[in-house]
Design a protein around this motif. Structure first.
Motif, PDB file in Angstrom:
ATOM      1  N   LEU A 361      69.568  41.164  27.674  1.00  0.00           N
ATOM      2  CA  LEU A 361      70.578  41.809  28.512  1.00  0.00           C
ATOM      3  C   LEU A 361      70.174  43.238  28.870  1.00  0.00           C
ATOM      4  CD1 LEU A 361      73.784  40.553  26.658  1.00  0.00           C
ATOM      5  CD2 LEU A 361      73.094  39.946  28.997  1.00  0.00           C
ATOM      6  N   ALA A 362      69.591  43.939  27.903  1.00  0.00           N
ATOM      7  CA  ALA A 362      69.137  45.309  28.169  1.00  0.00           C
ATOM      8  C   ALA A 362      68.012  45.304  29.207  1.00  0.00           C
ATOM      9  CB  ALA A 362      68.669  45.970  26.875  1.00  0.00           C
ATOM     10  N   ARG A 363      67.119  44.320  29.105  1.00  0.00           N
ATOM     11  CA  ARG A 363      66.024  44.221  30.068  1.00  0.00           C
ATOM     12  C   ARG A 363      66.562  43.941  31.471  1.00  0.00           C
ATOM     13  NH1 ARG A 363      63.023  41.308  27.153  1.00  0.00           N
ATOM     14  NH2 ARG A 363      63.788  39.278  27.865  1.00  0.00           N
ATOM     15  N   LEU A 364      67.594  43.104  31.558  1.00  0.00           N
ATOM     16  CA  LEU A 364      68.193  42.811  32.859  1.00  0.00           C
ATOM     17  C   LEU A 364      68.843  44.067  33.442  1.00  0.00           C
ATOM     18  CD1 LEU A 364      69.107  40.881  35.098  1.00  0.00           C
ATOM     19  CD2 LEU A 364      71.066  40.261  33.659  1.00  0.00           C
ATOM     20  N   CYS A 365      69.571  44.792  32.617  1.00  0.00           N
ATOM     21  CA  CYS A 365      70.219  46.013  33.109  1.00  0.00           C
ATOM     22  C   CYS A 365      69.200  47.011  33.642  1.00  0.00           C
ATOM     23  CB  CYS A 365      71.072  46.648  32.011  1.00  0.00           C
ATOM     24  SG  CYS A 365      72.588  45.730  31.631  1.00  0.00           S
ATOM     25  N   ARG A 366      68.050  47.091  32.990  1.00  0.00           N
ATOM     26  CA  ARG A 366      67.001  48.011  33.474  1.00  0.00           C
ATOM     27  C   ARG A 366      66.431  47.540  34.804  1.00  0.00           C
ATOM     28  NH1 ARG A 366      65.525  47.885  27.929  1.00  0.00           N
ATOM     29  NH2 ARG A 366      63.851  46.391  28.382  1.00  0.00           N
ATOM     30  N   ALA A 367      66.407  46.211  35.015  1.00  0.00           N
ATOM     31  CA  ALA A 367      65.794  45.668  36.233  1.00  0.00           C
ATOM     32  C   ALA A 367      66.720  45.735  37.443  1.00  0.00           C
ATOM     33  CB  ALA A 367      65.371  44.219  35.991  1.00  0.00           C
ATOM     34  N   VAL A 368      68.027  45.807  37.211  1.00  0.00           N
ATOM     35  CA  VAL A 368      68.980  45.807  38.324  1.00  0.00           C
ATOM     36  C   VAL A 368      69.171  47.236  38.822  1.00  0.00           C
ATOM     37  CG1 VAL A 368      71.356  45.338  39.031  1.00  0.00           C
ATOM     38  CG2 VAL A 368      70.173  43.745  37.500  1.00  0.00           C
ATOM     39  N   THR A 369      68.808  47.456  40.075  1.00  0.00           N
ATOM     40  CA  THR A 369      69.026  48.756  40.704  1.00  0.00           C
ATOM     41  C   THR A 369      69.616  48.514  42.085  1.00  0.00           C
ATOM     42  OG1 THR A 369      66.775  48.775  41.609  1.00  0.00           O
ATOM     43  CG2 THR A 369      67.124  49.883  39.486  1.00  0.00           C
ATOM     44  N   VAL A 370      70.325  49.503  42.603  1.00  0.00           N
ATOM     45  CA  VAL A 370      70.957  49.348  43.907  1.00  0.00           C
ATOM     46  C   VAL A 370      69.884  49.312  44.987  1.00  0.00           C
ATOM     47  CG1 VAL A 370      72.488  50.383  45.597  1.00  0.00           C
ATOM     48  CG2 VAL A 370      73.094  50.424  43.180  1.00  0.00           C
ATOM     49  N   GLU A 371      69.783  48.173  45.624  1.00  0.00           N
ATOM     50  CA  GLU A 371      68.875  47.946  46.745  1.00  0.00           C
ATOM     51  C   GLU A 371      69.409  46.717  47.489  1.00  0.00           C
ATOM     52  OE1 GLU A 371      64.905  46.788  45.497  1.00  0.00           O
ATOM     53  OE2 GLU A 371      65.664  46.115  43.553  1.00  0.00           O
ATOM     54  N   PRO A 372      68.879  46.402  48.648  1.00  0.00           N
ATOM     55  CA  PRO A 372      69.350  45.209  49.352  1.00  0.00           C
ATOM     56  C   PRO A 372      69.316  43.979  48.447  1.00  0.00           C
ATOM     57  CG  PRO A 372      67.962  46.505  50.796  1.00  0.00           C
ATOM     58  CD  PRO A 372      67.894  47.159  49.438  1.00  0.00           C
ATOM     59  N   ALA A 373      70.274  43.063  48.648  1.00  0.00           N
ATOM     60  CA  ALA A 373      70.463  41.930  47.732  1.00  0.00           C
ATOM     61  C   ALA A 373      69.196  41.094  47.574  1.00  0.00           C
ATOM     62  CB  ALA A 373      71.615  41.058  48.223  1.00  0.00           C
ATOM     63  N   GLU A 374      68.507  40.825  48.675  1.00  0.00           N
ATOM     64  CA  GLU A 374      67.289  40.006  48.584  1.00  0.00           C
ATOM     65  C   GLU A 374      66.213  40.718  47.778  1.00  0.00           C
ATOM     66  OE1 GLU A 374      65.120  36.852  48.597  1.00  0.00           O
ATOM     67  OE2 GLU A 374      67.031  36.805  49.675  1.00  0.00           O
ATOM     68  N   ALA A 375      66.066  42.014  48.001  1.00  0.00           N
ATOM     69  CA  ALA A 375      65.087  42.784  47.239  1.00  0.00           C
ATOM     70  C   ALA A 375      65.474  42.850  45.771  1.00  0.00           C
ATOM     71  CB  ALA A 375      64.964  44.197  47.822  1.00  0.00           C
ATOM     72  N   ALA A 376      66.765  42.952  45.493  1.00  0.00           N
ATOM     73  CA  ALA A 376      67.222  42.988  44.100  1.00  0.00           C
ATOM     74  C   ALA A 376      66.909  41.675  43.391  1.00  0.00           C
ATOM     75  CB  ALA A 376      68.729  43.271  44.056  1.00  0.00           C
ATOM     76  N   CYS A 377      67.108  40.554  44.073  1.00  0.00           N
ATOM     77  CA  CYS A 377      66.745  39.250  43.497  1.00  0.00           C
ATOM     78  C   CYS A 377      65.267  39.212  43.152  1.00  0.00           C
ATOM     79  CB  CYS A 377      67.069  38.125  44.486  1.00  0.00           C
ATOM     80  SG  CYS A 377      68.624  37.273  44.175  1.00  0.00           S
ATOM     81  N   ALA A 378      64.446  39.636  44.103  1.00  0.00           N
ATOM     82  CA  ALA A 378      62.997  39.602  43.896  1.00  0.00           C
ATOM     83  C   ALA A 378      62.593  40.498  42.731  1.00  0.00           C
ATOM     84  CB  ALA A 378      62.281  40.032  45.178  1.00  0.00           C
ATOM     85  N   THR A 379      63.200  41.671  42.640  1.00  0.00           N
ATOM     86  CA  THR A 379      62.872  42.594  41.552  1.00  0.00           C
ATOM     87  C   THR A 379      63.221  42.002  40.193  1.00  0.00           C
ATOM     88  OG1 THR A 379      63.218  44.531  42.966  1.00  0.00           O
ATOM     89  CG2 THR A 379      63.339  44.876  40.586  1.00  0.00           C
ATOM     90  N   VAL A 380      64.418  41.464  40.067  1.00  0.00           N
ATOM     91  CA  VAL A 380      64.845  40.890  38.787  1.00  0.00           C
ATOM     92  C   VAL A 380      63.965  39.708  38.393  1.00  0.00           C
ATOM     93  CG1 VAL A 380      66.705  39.587  37.679  1.00  0.00           C
ATOM     94  CG2 VAL A 380      67.218  41.707  38.886  1.00  0.00           C
ATOM     95  N   MET A 381      63.638  38.843  39.335  1.00  0.00           N
ATOM     96  CA  MET A 381      62.779  37.701  39.008  1.00  0.00           C
ATOM     97  C   MET A 381      61.385  38.167  38.591  1.00  0.00           C
ATOM     98  SD  MET A 381      64.681  35.065  39.166  1.00  0.00           S
ATOM     99  CE  MET A 381      63.503  33.720  39.108  1.00  0.00           C
TER     100      MET A 381
END
Length: 410
Positions: A361-381
């Motif tokens: 969960l901590a790793r996910l929180c670090r990966a989620v940043t405000v950016e366009p939704a598609e870019a955010a998906c790509a970043t998290v994956m």
């Protein structure tokens, strides 16, 4: 009738074994192998008929699936309850059975005695330590089957069982994948002032019961669903499909997320008594400024605001779907500020073998940043999956409320 063989007993037995164990059979696909194996079994045992009946575990019935010389049994969809008749007795007792008299007192299927079969021999088909079917042969003339005949038929049944298991696994994988594709939204709804993106990745063990759904209500409210059915493969995918359809129906009856999940829970406990699932259900106001959310054993979403680190939403978790407890699940109302990014997910994204869930969960929180939704998906994956293969299913949904100055002239 199959021609009788001339060689002596020893040569005949060796040839019969070779017919059934022939490595060339392995070059056939599973369906061809099963058909060819029945023909060879009939030949090796100098029998007139050979058939396979597979056990349908849900109904407790044996279903005629393949045959040589007894094709009408398959064409007519013969079903034999376990414990009744010749084949049913074999399946129930897990033991071979030999019949030297075939009529309505010894067999349940009238096709067998109407065809004039005089003698029969059958053995259980076993895979993974359990009976999955029955293989039997028959003779149109009186015949005494021997222990050697039983051993040879059991050899054929064992090979058939392996082919059937392979066929079943492949069919289940294809069906589960097709079902999953049909139920995951082909496109996300277009909502003024918001943008969305999603991912679904099946685990290395095949498709399971993870899903996400996004739809609008007649009121203009936006609904978000993420769920995870316990188990994997076709059974989990089927339950997932039923849950998705039921939840959509209940969402039209009430906007209260707790009431929707309560109705879903009652439905599942009555019709799918052994099923369990975690579900997140949220209803977002038409203006996108507030979200009412209820969790049935599911992880809360991650929320990120511009210039701030992402964090888990403070939402209490209610009981999972499938637990016999009438306690109502709490509903939490959360503000959604302009520019906010909401991340919804299933546990396959964050769980790692030998690691605490809090670390994921901590790793996910670090990966989620405000950016366009598609870019955010790509970043998290990229950050949480990378180049490795997912061990479990992953469902991921990003929903971003656009900043006030973006879209609709706001």
């Amino acid at each position: 009738m199959t021609a009788r063989l001339d060689p002596g007993p020893i040569e005949d037995q060796l040839r019969a074994i070779q017919l059934i164990t022939d490595a060339a059979l392995s070059r056939l696909d599973d369906r061809e192998l099963l058909a060819e194996l029945l023909e060879r079994t009939r030949d090796a045992l100098q029998a007139d008929t050979a058939a396979v009946l597979l056990l349908d575990f849900a109904s407790g019935q044996l279903i005629a699936t393949a045959a040589a010389g007894l094709e009408e049994e398959v064409r007519q969809g013969v079903r034999i309850p376990v414990g009744r008749g010749f084949a049913g007795r074999i399946a129930a007792e897990h033991q071979p059975v030999i019949l030297d008299h075939v009529d309505h007192t010894t067999v349940l299927n009238p096709i067998l005695w109407a065809k004039g079969i005089q003698s029969m021999m059958g053995v259980p088909m076993v895979a993974g330590g359990r009976v999955i079917g029955v293989m039997h042969v028959g003779s149109l003339t009186p015949r005494r089957f021997t222990e050697h005949d039983v051993e040879l038929l059991q050899l054929a049944a064992d090979r058939a069982a392996a082919a059937v298991q392979s066929m079943t696994a492949q069919a289940d994988r294809l069906a589960a994948a097709a079902l999953q594709r049909s139920l995951v939204p082909t496109s996300l709804p277009v909502v003024a002032g918001a943008e969305m993106a999603a991912r679904y990745i099946p685990g290395s063990g095949g498709v399971g019961g993870d899903w996400y759904d996004v739809f609008t209500l007649p009121t203009g409210e936006l609904c978000v669903v993420v769920g995870d059915v316990a188990g994997s493969g076709l059974p989990a995918a089927v339950i997932m499909g039923r849950m998705r359809s039921a939840l959509r129906a209940y969402a039209l009856e009430t906007r209260d997320p707790a009431e929707v999940l309560g109705k879903l829970d009652r439905k599942m406990q009555h019709f799918e008594a052994d099923a369990m699932a975690t579900v997140l259900y949220a209803v977002i106001d038409p203006g996108l400024d507030r979200m009412d959310i209820c969790l049935a054993g599911h992880f809360p979403p991650v929320i990120a605001y511009p210039g701030q680190p992402a964090e888990l939403a403070s939402v209490p978790v209610g009981l999972i779907i499938g637990i016999a407890d009438p306690a109502p699940r709490p509903v939490t109302s959360l503000p959604i500020l302009p520019g906010a990014l909401l991340c919804f997910y299933t546990d396959g994204l964050i769980e790692r073998r030998g690691e605490l869930i809090d670390d994921g969960l901590a790793r996910l929180c670090r990966a989620v940043t405000v950016e366009p939704a598609e870019a955010a998906c790509a970043t998290v994956m990229q950050e949480l999956v990378g180049t490795g293969s997912a061990r479990d299913d992953i469902a991921l949904l990003m929903l971003r409320r656009l900043p006030a100055h973006v879209g609709n002239g706001g």
